[in-house]
Design an enzyme around this catalytic site. Structure first.
Site, PDB file in Angstrom:
ATOM      1  N   LYS A 186       1.866  33.572 -52.319  1.00  0.00           N
ATOM      2  CA  LYS A 186       2.616  33.062 -53.470  1.00  0.00           C
ATOM      3  C   LYS A 186       1.876  31.873 -54.110  1.00  0.00           C
ATOM      4  O   LYS A 186       1.269  31.055 -53.406  1.00  0.00           O
ATOM      5  CB  LYS A 186       4.006  32.622 -52.998  1.00  0.00           C
ATOM      6  N   SER A 230      12.174  33.188 -56.362  1.00  0.00           N
ATOM      7  CA  SER A 230      10.961  32.806 -57.072  1.00  0.00           C
ATOM      8  C   SER A 230       9.683  33.474 -56.550  1.00  0.00           C
ATOM      9  O   SER A 230       8.621  33.351 -57.164  1.00  0.00           O
ATOM     10  CB  SER A 230      10.782  31.282 -57.004  1.00  0.00           C
ATOM     11  N   SER A 274      14.729  32.809 -52.454  1.00  0.00           N
ATOM     12  CA  SER A 274      13.482  33.152 -53.150  1.00  0.00           C
ATOM     13  C   SER A 274      12.627  34.192 -52.440  1.00  0.00           C
ATOM     14  O   SER A 274      11.734  34.772 -53.057  1.00  0.00           O
ATOM     15  CB  SER A 274      12.646  31.892 -53.385  1.00  0.00           C
TER      16      SER A 274
END
Length: 549
Positions: free
Chosen positions: A119, A194, A218
């Site tokens: 990420k 996210s 997330s």
């Protein structure tokens, strides 16, 4: 005005440069794949991509499958998926160098030769961690995060970084720099956030193992929306220590952030946790408790005593969500496990008075600072506007909005707390956690079966539906390990039942959520599997049972 124009122009030039770098990285990926195919035309990439992580790891470690073949198979697939979904922000070209390094002497690590995706917000040396902020472009990290260091020591090859929403405070996946990421199952849907870039890449098959963070769902939103598995561990079971990290907020104890893995199946998550819970993790970050993976707990076949609930009485579940819990409950009972109803209460209070108020206890000052000088404010525009108001006006807006929005909505929870209020809030949180665990132990539970928001919402809807995080954020507040397993798909019957969906409050948010659920036949729906703190192995064991059934 001229100075502002020059500054604005300079920021846009940075954005264009970042986009160009992204495209150049994809071109390098394409050239590497073409070159490999010309040199090795007989390699069957499809068969490599069909292997599960445990099978792939075994073949790589025993030498029956060359790491170069695996790397280029996933490079090719990742390139295809990002062209469709816009999930990759940066190609880590040094992964090619790492690939050429000689096989380590002795026994290779559990993840030897496995390409992994990372990420955007997790630090990798020499690469930006933008968090979707223009100001963070061209700010390469000085060193790898502890997580990435341990992955490399275990032989894994980080090869791409993936997209996130601006500031990470969203369960969509869009920012001004890299744009919108799309769901690989249906391009009109969000992949969640996210960790949305990870969800799209792993869900599309472009990565066999991905890593994200979770501060309110997330990891779990992208996994549920993209039809894959994810584990949010207890906050400090895996290190989220990042030297020189650029962080969005100074997270306070009400919401505990966690780093965790995402993969196609539960066994892959278990293998990942085995690899990471090693001496390297414990020595590089002394704040991580030295708890190696407990194989005995994960491998146990003893019947479980499982609590369950179908709704939190705050966000009404979609018909598919409710059916997912009911069908899973029946299968578990038929397999010999004991299912016990669990009464869930005050989720609205926990979500907004504990989590939102705790996160923004400084009156949103630190949050607002992160947006200074930015070109846009993404999906937090309304909240940003509210946060900038003086406290007296916030109170007035809260009073005016009272008939139209829920009393526990974010519009009532971003005023500045004084010190004694903050201490009182922390005491309330501890008391609430104690009560939850007391109820859990009174029922003598091992694990909990819970709903997970789904199916995937349409693009743009998450920004309007901050209230829908109630099913996930509860377990960040409690700091319990929680995993997501897809169990069913939306049916025509679910779609018909959705016509009668009104929600518990029948307000604007409920009506918007009903619209966001519509037209989802065939999309995956997941459940959450939860255990007590530090019991990730038991959580994974329960997830494996659900997946198998």
């Amino acid at each position: 005005l001229l100075l502002r124009w020059r500054r604005w122009k300079g920021l846009w030039e940075k954005v264009e440069a970042a986009r160009q770098r992204q495209e150049e990285g994809l071109d390098r990926m394409d050239k590497a794949v073409r070159s490999f195919r010309e040199q090795h035309p007989s390699v069957n990439m499809v068969s490599i991509l069909s292997l599960s992580l445990p099978e792939l790891s075994r073949k790589l470690r025993d030498g029956s499958l060359p790491p170069e073949h695996v790397f280029h198979a996933y490079l090719s697939k990742a390139l295809q998926i990002t062209r469709e979904t816009n999930c990759i922000t940066e190609y880590m070209q040094e992964s090619e160098t790492q690939l050429q390094q000689a096989r380590p002497p002795g026994k290779p690590g559990l993840l030897y030769g496995v390409p992994v995706s990372i990420k955007d917000s997790i630090n990798c040396q020499g690469h930006d961690s933008t968090l979707g902020f223009v100001k963070n472009i061209n700010q390469p990290m000085a060193e790898d995060s502890v997580l990435v260091q341990v992955l490399k020591r275990q032989g894994a090859i980080p090869f791409v970084k993936t997209n996130v929403p601006q500031s990470l405070i969203s369960f969509d996946c869009k920012n001004l720099i890299f744009g919108q990421t799309f769901n690989p199952l249906l391009y009109t849907r969000t992949p969640g956030g996210s960790s949305g870039g990870e969800g799209a890449l792993v869900g599309g098959g472009g990565s066999i193992l991905g890593f994200g963070t979770d501060v309110g769902g997330s990891l779990r939103f992208p996994a549920a929306f993209c039809g894959i598995c994810a584990l949010k561990p207890t906050g400090n079971r895996l290190s989220h220590n990042q030297p020189s990290a650029i962080i969005t907020l100074s997270w306070s104890p009400p919401v505990v952030a966690a780093v965790g893995p995402m993969a196609k199946d539960v066994e892959s998550l278990a293998l990942c946790m085995r690899a990471l819970l090693c001496e390297d993790m414990f020595s590089l970050d002394s704040t991580v408790p030295p708890l190696p993976f407990n194989e005995e707990v994960y491998s146990s076949t003893q019947p479980l005593r499982i609590g369950y609930y179908e709704t939190d009485f705050f966000t009404m579940p979609s018909p598919a969500m409710r059916r997912a819990v009911r069908e899973t409950k029946k299968l578990l009972e038929d397999a010999g496990h004991t299912l016990v109803p669990f009464e869930i209460t005050n989720v609205d209070y926990v979500t907004y008075n504990f989590c939102v108020r705790g996160m923004f206890a400084d009156g949103c000052t630190s949050f607002l600072k992160k947006f200074e000088g930015e070109l846009e404010r993404g999906s937090v525009g309304t909240f940003f506007w509210l946060a900038k108001l003086p406290n007296c006006l916030k109170t007035l807006v809260s009073w005016i909005a009272k008939p139209f929005v829920r009393p526990t909505s974010p519009y009532h929870n971003c005023s500045q707390a004084i010190v004694d209020e903050l201490w009182g809030l922390h005491h309330e949180i501890e008391e609430s956690c104690h009560q939850f665990i007391t109820q859990w132990k009174k029922l003598n539970l091992d694990v909990m079966l819970c709903p997970m928001l789904g199916p995937a919402l349409g693009i743009g809807y998450p920004g309007k539906l901050s209230v829908a995080v109630s099913y996930t954020m509860l377990y960040n507040s409690l700091d319990f390990p929680a995993g997501v397993v897809p169990v069913t798909m939306v049916t025509d019957e679910d779609e018909k039942e959705l016509k009668g969906y009104q929600g518990y409050f029948r307000d604007w948010w409920d009506r918007t959520l009903a619209k966001a659920f519509h037209g989802s036949v065939g999309l995956p729906v997941a459940v959450q599997c939860v255990a007590l703190p530090w019991q990730e192995e038991l959580c994974l064991r329960f997830m494996k049972e659900v997946e198998t059934l």
